[in-house]
Motif scaffolding. Structure first.
Motif, PDB file in Angstrom:
ATOM      1  N   ASP A   6       0.837  -1.209   0.000  1.00 35.28           N
ATOM      2  CA  ASP A   6       0.000   0.000   0.000  1.00 35.28           C
ATOM      3  C   ASP A   6       0.868   1.254   0.000  1.00 35.28           C
ATOM      4  N   ALA A   7       1.955   1.205   0.776  1.00 34.11           N
ATOM      5  CA  ALA A   7       2.843   2.373   0.844  1.00 34.11           C
ATOM      6  C   ALA A   7       3.560   2.594  -0.491  1.00 34.11           C
ATOM      7  N   GLY A  52       2.413   1.801  -3.500  1.00 33.06           N
ATOM      8  CA  GLY A  52       1.507   2.140  -4.602  1.00 33.06           C
ATOM      9  C   GLY A  52       1.685   1.146  -5.732  1.00 33.06           C
ATOM     10  N   ASP A  53       1.194   1.517  -6.921  1.00 36.75           N
ATOM     11  CA  ASP A  53       1.165   0.586  -8.058  1.00 36.75           C
ATOM     12  C   ASP A  53       2.534  -0.017  -8.345  1.00 36.75           C
TER      13      ASP A  53
END
Lengths: 128, 349
Positions: free
Chosen positions: A33-34, A36-37
């Protein structure tokens, strides 16, 4: 933030799931999550001998590149080739399809030096 | 830390906020990739209220701007906009700017957030001797950017003005969602789109109305990947006080036939390096990575990242004049073949 209780964790956000005499390694839900993609993963070579804490893979997101560290010393016995074509598996299923590599630890007892789910949760709380 | 008039709205939308040029702004709402592709396929909406706005007006506004900027401001009709640069005395640029002619003797200049104070001081010193008034309207201006191939259709539903009559680089007044706005058919993504200059108190209503109409909220992450894919420069990376625009693909901005501040220094400076576009075979280039010709380092990446359309790593890089390819970019210690690419990196409208 999802933290399964069936595995071990590092302070650098890897998880290690014991399976027989090997451990499956990936990054946590918090880490994906930290980041990102995730758009690219550099996998280690099968057969490589690694020390605990050694940077052996790289997960690149749109924003940044992040080293992935070996949670214990051992030999890389398998890598998740699916990540070459679909690196986003790390975002979609960090604890399952998004695993990164499999290690055969020099000593399974070294896993006890890692954090359990509760310990990792506490470490995360200290970070935020 | 400064906040834009949309700060609370960003939090309500669940944005991940970051510090950018002293402002708290959304990095992303859901995913940089999703936001990037929303702009390329439909329409995305950015809060760019951190950008600076200067009003330049008076009898000698044009004469002053001809002196202060590198592009030919005399070509600007009322209601039109142009990309330009503020040259310094050393052959580099103080900033890259967008210039809008609002009235016969009134211009709006949009500048980079990080450069507002520097630019204003620079312009003020150059304005000595010109009958011109300079006002910094940055604090009292909110700016939204609606970008994407469906931007016009989406915005049309919120305004009475016929947008099909408005060309790229037109600037005009209109009501949007019942609020007064100055619109410009400009942007920083390579797509069609509009920038909306608003009073801070009107910004949230217009922002929410555009989202309601179907625009995807987009953060700074997508703004950067879109501008890189479009092959646009970012000040502090491709352009700076030290780099000459004549050694970049944006040399066309500099109009040699007119006089401007710093012209002699700029023209006298040889290009020791040139800015190129590179597409990597594998891996993702990042700012600062070395460019190699064989084993010899010949340059450095100024902006690098992942192109969601090409699904490859792309980079803007300064490379020694005369260095010969094939080139490679050193990605985490490993040379990766990199092909020269024209800009933009992807086909755009």
């Amino acid at each position: 933030m999802d933290i399964p209780k069936d595995r071990f964790y590092t302070k650098t956000h890897e998880w290690a799931l014991p399976e027989g005499d090997t451990v499956l390694v990936g990054i946590t839900d918090y880490a994906q999550d930290a980041l990102g993609d995730v758009v690219y993963v550099e996998l280690p070579e099968v057969g490589r001998q690694v020390e605990k804490g050694e940077a052996i893979a790289v997960v690149e997101s749109v924003k940044t590149a992040s080293d992935i560290y070996a949670p214990v010393a051992g030999e890389v016995v398998e890598v998740n080739l699916a990540l070459e074509k679909t690196p986003e598996l790390i975002n979609q299923d960090p604890y399952g399809e998004g695993w990164i590599f499999r290690l055969r630890p020099r000593d399974m007892a070294h896993l006890d030096e890692l954090l359990d789910a509760q310990g990792y949760q506490t470490a995360l709380e200290g970070e935020v | 830390m400064r906040k834009t008039p949309l700060y609370e709205a960003h939090l309500r939308l669940g944005a991940r906020m970051v510090n950018f040029a002293g402002y708290l702004l959304p990095l992303q709402y859901t995913s940089i990739l999703e936001e990037h592709l929303a702009v390329r396929r439909k329409a995305g909406l950015f809060d760019v209220s951190h950008m600076g706005e200067f009003l330049v007006r008076g009898e000698e506004a044009l004469a002053f701007l001809q002196w202060a900027t590198a592009n030919d401001a005399s070509r600007l009709q009322v209601g039109r906009a142009q990309y330009s640069m503020l040259p310094n005395e050393r052959g580099g640029v103080v900033d890259d700017v967008y210039l809008y002619r609002l009235e016969e003797e009134a211009y709006l200049m949009v500048v980079n957030a990080a450069n507002i104070a520097k630019d204003f001081a620079h312009l003020r010193s150059l304005a000595q001797g010109f009958r011109v008034e300079l006002l910094d309207l940055s604090e009292e201006t909110a700016l939204l950017a609606l970008q994407g191939r469906e931007a016009a259709a989406l915005l049309q539903g919120l305004t009475d003005l016929d947008l099909s009559q408005r060309r790229k680089n037109d600037v005009f007044l209109a009501q949007v969602a019942g609020r007064p706005a100055r619109l410009a058919r400009t942007g920083y993504t390579g797509e069609d789109g509009f920038e909306l200059f608003l009073a801070p108190e009107d910004a949230e209503a217009v922002f929410l109305a555009l989202l309601e109409a179907g625009a995807t909220p987009c953060g700074l992450g997508a703004r950067d990947t879109l501008r890189l894919e479009a092959g646009f420069p970012l000040y502090g990376h491709e352009l700076s006080d030290e780099t000459s625009p004549l050694c970049t693909p944006w040399a066309w901005v500099v109009k040699r036939e007119k006089a401007f501040f710093g012209k002699e220094a700029m023209l006298a400076r040889p290009c020791r390096e040139r800015l190129l576009g590179l597409v990597l075979e594998t891996g993702i280039p990042r700012e600062g990575y070395r460019v190699l010709s064989g084993e010899r380092p010949v340059g450095r990446v100024t902006s690098g990242g992942y192109s969601p359309l090409l699904e490859k790593g792309i980079a803007l890089a300064y490379v020694e004049e005369g260095a010969e390819g094939p080139f490679a970019v050193e990605v985490r210690g490993r040379p990766v073949p990199a092909a020269l690419s024209p800009l933009p990196f992807v086909p755009l409208k």
